[in-house]
Design a protein around this motif. Structure first.
Motif, PDB file in Angstrom:
ATOM      1  N   ASP A  23       0.962  -1.236  -0.156  1.00  0.00           N
ATOM      2  CA  ASP A  23      -0.127  -0.080  -0.041  1.00  0.00           C
ATOM      3  C   ASP A  23       1.044   1.274  -0.169  1.00  0.00           C
ATOM      4  OD1 ASP A  23       0.937   0.655   2.475  1.00  0.00           O
ATOM      5  OD2 ASP A  23      -0.837  -0.347   3.776  1.00  0.00           O
ATOM      6  N   GLU A  24       0.198   2.542   0.033  1.00  0.00           N
ATOM      7  CA  GLU A  24       1.115   3.767  -0.128  1.00  0.00           C
ATOM      8  C   GLU A  24       1.977   3.731   1.049  1.00  0.00           C
ATOM      9  OE1 GLU A  24      -1.468   7.068  -0.875  1.00  0.00           O
ATOM     10  OE2 GLU A  24       0.232   8.308  -1.259  1.00  0.00           O
ATOM     11  N   ALA A  25       1.794   3.542   2.241  1.00  0.00           N
ATOM     12  CA  ALA A  25       2.707   3.758   3.274  1.00  0.00           C
ATOM     13  C   ALA A  25       3.688   2.811   3.135  1.00  0.00           C
ATOM     14  CB  ALA A  25       2.039   3.507   4.563  1.00  0.00           C
ATOM     15  N   ALA A  26       3.784   1.569   2.782  1.00  0.00           N
ATOM     16  CA  ALA A  26       4.439   0.621   2.669  1.00  0.00           C
ATOM     17  C   ALA A  26       5.655   0.990   1.553  1.00  0.00           C
ATOM     18  CB  ALA A  26       4.074  -0.923   2.564  1.00  0.00           C
ATOM     19  N   LEU A  27       4.840   1.487   0.615  1.00  0.00           N
ATOM     20  CA  LEU A  27       5.918   1.931  -0.612  1.00  0.00           C
ATOM     21  C   LEU A  27       6.603   2.905  -0.259  1.00  0.00           C
ATOM     22  CD1 LEU A  27       6.560   1.801  -3.874  1.00  0.00           C
ATOM     23  CD2 LEU A  27       4.345   3.556  -4.127  1.00  0.00           C
ATOM     24  N   ARG A  28       6.147   3.838   0.352  1.00  0.00           N
ATOM     25  CA  ARG A  28       6.830   5.170   0.918  1.00  0.00           C
ATOM     26  C   ARG A  28       8.221   4.710   1.725  1.00  0.00           C
ATOM     27  NH1 ARG A  28       7.548  10.105  -0.190  1.00  0.00           N
ATOM     28  NH2 ARG A  28       5.830  10.706  -2.148  1.00  0.00           N
ATOM     29  N   GLU A  29       7.739   3.727   2.666  1.00  0.00           N
ATOM     30  CA  GLU A  29       8.746   3.370   3.617  1.00  0.00           C
ATOM     31  C   GLU A  29      10.093   2.701   2.642  1.00  0.00           C
ATOM     32  OE1 GLU A  29       9.496   0.510   7.195  1.00  0.00           O
ATOM     33  OE2 GLU A  29       7.252   1.173   7.046  1.00  0.00           O
ATOM     34  N   LEU A  30       9.468   1.788   1.890  1.00  0.00           N
ATOM     35  CA  LEU A  30      10.600   0.865   1.072  1.00  0.00           C
ATOM     36  C   LEU A  30      11.362   1.886  -0.102  1.00  0.00           C
ATOM     37  CD1 LEU A  30      11.633  -2.098   0.579  1.00  0.00           C
ATOM     38  CD2 LEU A  30      10.098  -1.997  -1.490  1.00  0.00           C
ATOM     39  N   ALA A  31      10.511   2.718  -0.827  1.00  0.00           N
ATOM     40  CA  ALA A  31      11.125   3.897  -1.808  1.00  0.00           C
ATOM     41  C   ALA A  31      10.698   4.932  -1.702  1.00  0.00           C
ATOM     42  CB  ALA A  31      10.855   2.983  -3.172  1.00  0.00           C
ATOM     43  N   PRO A  32      11.083   5.898  -0.984  1.00  0.00           N
ATOM     44  CA  PRO A  32      10.635   7.129  -0.653  1.00  0.00           C
ATOM     45  C   PRO A  32      10.578   8.037  -1.852  1.00  0.00           C
ATOM     46  CG  PRO A  32      12.363   6.409   0.917  1.00  0.00           C
ATOM     47  CD  PRO A  32      12.373   5.578  -0.132  1.00  0.00           C
TER      48      PRO A  32
END
Ligand SMILES: Cc1cc2nc3c(=O)[nH]c(=O)nc-3n(C[C@H](O)[C@H](O)[C@H](O)COP(=O)(O)OP(=O)(O)OC[C@H]3O[C@@H](n4cnc5c(N)ncnc54)[C@H](O)[C@@H]3O)c2cc1C
Length: 474
Positions: A119-128
């Motif tokens: 999801d968006e939060a997990a994506l941000r964390e992995l690839a800001p």
């Protein structure tokens, strides 16, 4: 009389040659250019795809997943840099989210390991730096240098007895009672089996034996390569959602530490047209900026274009010729052909066996090609040690990539040896840095002339008549 002649010295022909060199066979690679890896295998994204893109129950799906699984071992055996960096397909709206979910389902059906939708939060964390509302994450995907892989596969095949004939453009094929005679302008080769691995020209080769049942369309993909200073804006390979023309624009690190943007996808007619265009490069920039924040496009050092071999059916065309015994087509190998190449080779050997080729294993096959770490990556102690043994390693020829004379000489003498300045580029990176050979090319040419024992005027950029010099002006 060879047992097998492979037409085409790209990654598919190269991997197959290496696979065949495990057996007691005489094998020759026939390549029309003056070096190997001169077709799609030199100009592509270098992504080892996870295998979620291809439709289930196709050769593409099966061979991609298997190739992705094999690649770390194959790259290690061949001493080729490979990185398992994972890939992301980014959804930026509800429509592309549906496409991402479909890819996830395909990935599960194709057996892609550990694939997941972030999801968006997990994506941000992995690839800001990545802009999206969700993404398909395939941790098994990786990156590899495609031309280094091709050169190494062919080099290892040659070390195990395979022959390479460059400048051998097959233009006529004659059937004989025992096999085939392959003709080039001034040369012939006799063989019992033929494998057609001629990339974008595979349909032209097929027509030489009256197989006129498939067409290959060149689909151009343009790229921009950024300087190493552009750094790792992203760690993973980042794709937009795919369309019917392909996987869309990506932003990806390369194994050499550059950042790669592209490719476009445009069907063209001319199978030799690898020109980049203003419109194409604008599309690349637009696509990259839409997906990733802060792409430093101003750090571009070069642009290039590769041609996909797009067949007139969905799948790879990997099959014996319907009307010619002992003739195997490996055609329409568009993406994910690089990722699949070790698995295509394995499957092609199985097919050749079914076609009657006797496959007796050698006892002395050596899968290892010694890894030569670039001099610039060594410690000071290691550098000094090498320079003490060979002072040519103490002379930097390419300042941008810090390539030494010793490395250039080694690239000329190691299978398959470089014979022109572009060949040196692909093997050592000499001339691939920021100045793109502006400073080092004359010195590289002098070293080539000396080592090959030819006059300086005969040194070429990429074989044929691509001479760098004409004659003295004064
Ligand atoms: C823009 C682009 C992006 C891509 N990205 C990826 C990716 O990220 N991951 C991935 O898995 N795949 C990717 N691919 C696909 C991959 O590059 C190809 O599947 C692969 O390189 C095909 O290898 P090949 O050996 O079949 O063809 P090629 O590398 O084209 O080799 C064919 C060879 O045959 C020679 N030849 C042709 N005619 C003759 C003749 N008459 N006689 C003798 N020799 C001949 C040519 O000179 C050439 O060297 C991409 C392709 C392109 C173009």
């Amino acid at each position: 009389m060879y047992d097998v002649a492979i037409i085409g010295g790209g990654v598919v022909g190269g991997m197959l040659a290496r696979e065949l060199s495990r057996y007691q066979l005489s094998v020759v690679i026939l390549e029309k250019e003056y070096d190997v890896a001169m077709g799609a295998s030199k100009a592509n994204s270098g992504i080892v795809h996870g295998g979620f893109d291809a439709k289930p129950d196709t050769l593409k799906a099966r061979l991609n997943v298997r190739g992705c699984e094999m690649m770390p071992t194959v790259a290690a055996e061949l001493g080729v840099p490979y990185r398992n960096n994972g890939s992301l397909v980014v959804a930026q709206d509800e429509e592309s989210l549906a496409a991402v979910r479909e890819l996830y389902q395909r990935g599960v059906e194709n057996g892609v390991p550990a694939i997941t939708v972030l999801d968006e939060a997990a994506l941000r964390e992995l690839a800001p730096a990545v802009k999206g509302i969700a993404a398909l994450y395939a941790p098994s995907a990786g990156i590899v240098c495609p031309y280094t892989l091709t050169v190494a596969a062919i080099g290892n095949a040659m070390d195990n007895g395979v022959e390479l004939r460059r400048g051998f453009g097959v233009d006529r094929i004659e059937k004989t009672t025992d096999g085939y005679v392959l003709y080039a302008a001034e040369d012939t080769v006799e063989t019992r089996y033929v494998v057609n691995a001629a990339g974008v020209h595979a349909d032209d080769i097929a027509r030489l034996v009256r197989d006129d049942y498939f067409r290959i369309t060149p689909r151009a993909g343009e790229y921009i390569l950024l300087d190493k200073e552009a750094g790792c804006v992203v760690e993973q390979t980042v794709f937009g959602a795919p369309s019917k023309m392909g996987k869309g624009i990506l932003v990806s690190p390369t194994t050499h530490g550059n950042l790669l943007l592209g490719p476009t996808a445009t069907d063209i007619e001319n199978k030799e047209d690898t020109a980049t265009t203003y419109e194409g490069l604008q599309k690349v920039i637009g696509g990259a900026n839409r997906m990733v924040e802060g792409v430093p496009v101003g750090k571009a050092i070069t642009s290039f274009c590769g041609l996909r071999s797009t067949p007139d059916r969905y799948d790879f065309i990997i099959e014996p010729s319907p009307s010619n015994p002992h003739f195997l087509h490996l055609a329409g190998i568009e993406s994910p052909g690089l990722s699949s190449s070790p698995a295509i080779a394995e499957y092609a050997v199985e097919l050749l066996g079914q076609m009657g080729l006797a496959l007796t294993k050698k006892t002395d096959f050596n899968p290892i090609r010694e890894r030569v770490d670039a001099f610039r990556h060594l410690s000071d102690e290691e550098k000094n040690e090498i320079i003490r043994k060979d002072s040519r390693y103490g002379r930097i020829v390419c300042r941008c990539e810090q390539v030494t004379e010793g490395e250039i000489v080694a690239a000329i003498h190691r299978n398959p040896g470089a014979t022109d300045t572009d060949g040196i580029k692909r093997r050592t990176r000499g001339g691939m840095g920021r100045c793109q050979g502006g400073f080092c090319q004359p010195v590289v040419a002098e070293i080539l002339a000396r080592e090959l024992g030819i006059p300086l005027q005969q040194v070429t950029k990429s074989g044929g008549s691509s001479y760098l010099l004409t004659d003295k002006t004064k």
